[in-house]
Write an enzyme that holds these catalytic residues in place. Structure first.
Site, PDB file in Angstrom:
ATOM      1  N   HIS A 195       5.636   2.167 -52.807  1.00  0.00           N
ATOM      2  CA  HIS A 195       5.119   0.807 -52.727  1.00  0.00           C
ATOM      3  C   HIS A 195       4.613   0.450 -51.327  1.00  0.00           C
ATOM      4  O   HIS A 195       4.834  -0.657 -50.838  1.00  0.00           O
ATOM      5  CB  HIS A 195       6.191  -0.187 -53.173  1.00  0.00           C
ATOM      6  CG  HIS A 195       5.655  -1.439 -53.802  1.00  0.00           C
ATOM      7  ND1 HIS A 195       5.166  -2.492 -53.060  1.00  0.00           N
ATOM      8  CD2 HIS A 195       5.528  -1.802 -55.102  1.00  0.00           C
ATOM      9  CE1 HIS A 195       4.780  -3.462 -53.877  1.00  0.00           C
ATOM     10  NE2 HIS A 195       4.976  -3.057 -55.128  1.00  0.00           N
ATOM     11  N   ASP A 253      -3.551  -7.773 -59.383  1.00  0.00           N
ATOM     12  CA  ASP A 253      -2.212  -7.309 -59.766  1.00  0.00           C
ATOM     13  C   ASP A 253      -2.357  -6.661 -61.137  1.00  0.00           C
ATOM     14  O   ASP A 253      -1.913  -7.199 -62.148  1.00  0.00           O
ATOM     15  CB  ASP A 253      -1.247  -8.503 -59.807  1.00  0.00           C
ATOM     16  CG  ASP A 253       0.218  -8.095 -59.856  1.00  0.00           C
ATOM     17  OD1 ASP A 253       0.500  -6.879 -59.857  1.00  0.00           O
ATOM     18  OD2 ASP A 253       1.083  -8.994 -59.913  1.00  0.00           O
ATOM     19  N   GLU A 315       0.103   1.800 -56.640  1.00  0.00           N
ATOM     20  CA  GLU A 315       1.372   2.164 -57.266  1.00  0.00           C
ATOM     21  C   GLU A 315       1.095   3.140 -58.415  1.00  0.00           C
ATOM     22  O   GLU A 315       0.929   2.752 -59.568  1.00  0.00           O
ATOM     23  CB  GLU A 315       2.094   0.916 -57.760  1.00  0.00           C
ATOM     24  CG  GLU A 315       2.346  -0.116 -56.676  1.00  0.00           C
ATOM     25  CD  GLU A 315       2.772  -1.456 -57.248  1.00  0.00           C
ATOM     26  OE1 GLU A 315       3.676  -1.490 -58.102  1.00  0.00           O
ATOM     27  OE2 GLU A 315       2.169  -2.478 -56.847  1.00  0.00           O
TER      28      GLU A 315
END
Length: 351
Positions: A195, A253, A315
């Site tokens: 991350h 996101d 990620e």
């Protein structure tokens, strides 16, 4: 005070104390350096990357990931309104699990809910908050470090004892190779990721003028709480189309379904520093997130004030909420099986 004797693995010149955890365990910072002068620093709290310093043409170095100068800041960051997970290994399950529950072998497993009514990034005390032990250290050409954590049975309500190792390798070609191996004593689920928040213009700047490419023709559709619906959306002619390089989004996101035939999963480029970073992985998806905001409550490295556009995460992982969608790639790790995940971050100068 509990200390750990790692002298058989590391010399003082590239290992330093990074502070004490509340239980007295001493956390260390390990620095790997290659022949080009590139540096990778890792602490064994959360198996966290604290800095990646890339050499520039003028022989200076630029730190291209966000982070903190102290262990206490990393610990305190989990109490922020939106914990950033700077540089940490995330799991046992990265991303969201709807209502924190799933069915495994006919049994409903209820995980801890730490994100409203949902489970996020491994729960209240996931891998990111754990003390990892030093398993191995290789110095010299292409130095590496291997950290290990043993997660107890029912930790965050995940079944089985999980033994997980992460190896960070710094190659002589300026690649950071991240490799995970794991096995469990019972059937369980597993989906880990790294991350780090990247900024190729230095960790004190904004990413908005940098360029992004993602080799993904589809993304996961999500609801208003960012829980996957199970549908896949085509990226063509929509804001998520990064098949051709274009400016970084200032807010994203989203989980991208990787084109497995592509040589490069994604890339980030700064015209200012001329640094290009390519990402490759053996995972089916990359979740891309722009952020880093510390709400003015905790200062970043070198007194940086991190904000909503400070960095971008890549990620690499399985799909969020995969245990609740039969047509998603399986996240089940069966007893006796081996989990293997590799992601490579490659840095180069482009004139």
């Amino acid at each position: 005070m509990q200390k750990n004797n790692y002298s058989q693995f590391a010399s003082p010149k590239n290992t330093k104390s990074f502070g004490l955890l509340p239980d007295g365990k001493e956390v260390f910072c390990y620095t790997l350096t290659n022949k080009n002068g590139m540096e990778l620093a890792v602490i064994n709290y959360g198996a966290t990357i604290t800095s990646i310093k890339v050499p520039l043409a003028n022989l200076e170095k630029i730190d291209v990931v966000l982070g903190f100068d102290t262990l206490q800041a990393y610990v305190d960051s989990f109490n922020l309104p939106n914990a950033p997970y700077f540089g940490a290994v995330v799991g046992r399950y990265a991303g969201r699990i709807n209502e924190g529950s799933f069915i495994l072998n006919g049994k409903t497993i209820q995980l801890h809910k730490n994100h409203g009514n949902h489970h996020l990034h491994g729960g209240n005390d996931g891998l990111s908050k754990q003390f990892w032990s030093l398993k191995n250290r290789i110095e010299g050409e292409s130095p590496s470090i291997t950290l290990q954590y043993i997660s107890k049975n029912e930790e965050e309500n995940y079944p089985g004892i999980l033994t997980i190792e992460v190896t960070y390798l710094l190659t002589e070609n300026n690649q950071v190779v991240v490799e995970y191996h794991a096995h469990a004593t019972e059937d369980t689920i597993l989906n880990v990721t790294q991350h780090s928040y990247f900024n190729l213009e230095g960790h004190q700047n904004s990413i908005e003028k940098q360029s992004l490419l993602v080799n993904a023709a589809k993304v996961l559709e999500t609801d208003t709480l960012n829980i996957p619906t199970g549908n896949l959306l085509h990226t063509a002619n929509c804001p998520f189309d990064f098949m051709q390089q274009k400016k970084c989004p200032t807010s994203i996101d989203t989980t991208f379904v990787i084109d497995q035939k592509a040589k490069i999963t994604a890339s980030l480029f700064s015209d200012k520093t001329k640094i290009n970073m390519n990402i490759t992985t053996n995972q089916p998806a990359v979740h891309i997130y722009v952020g880093g905001n510390c709400f003015g409550m905790i200062k970043g490295k070198e007194n940086a004030a991190y904000h909503t556009k400070s960095g971008i995460c890549f990620e690499t992982q399985n799909f969020p909420d995969a245990p609740n969608h039969a047509h998603f790639p399986s996240a089940i790790l069966k007893k006796g099986e081996r989990y293997h995940h590799q992601t490579i971050f490659s840095f180069e100068h482009i004139n």
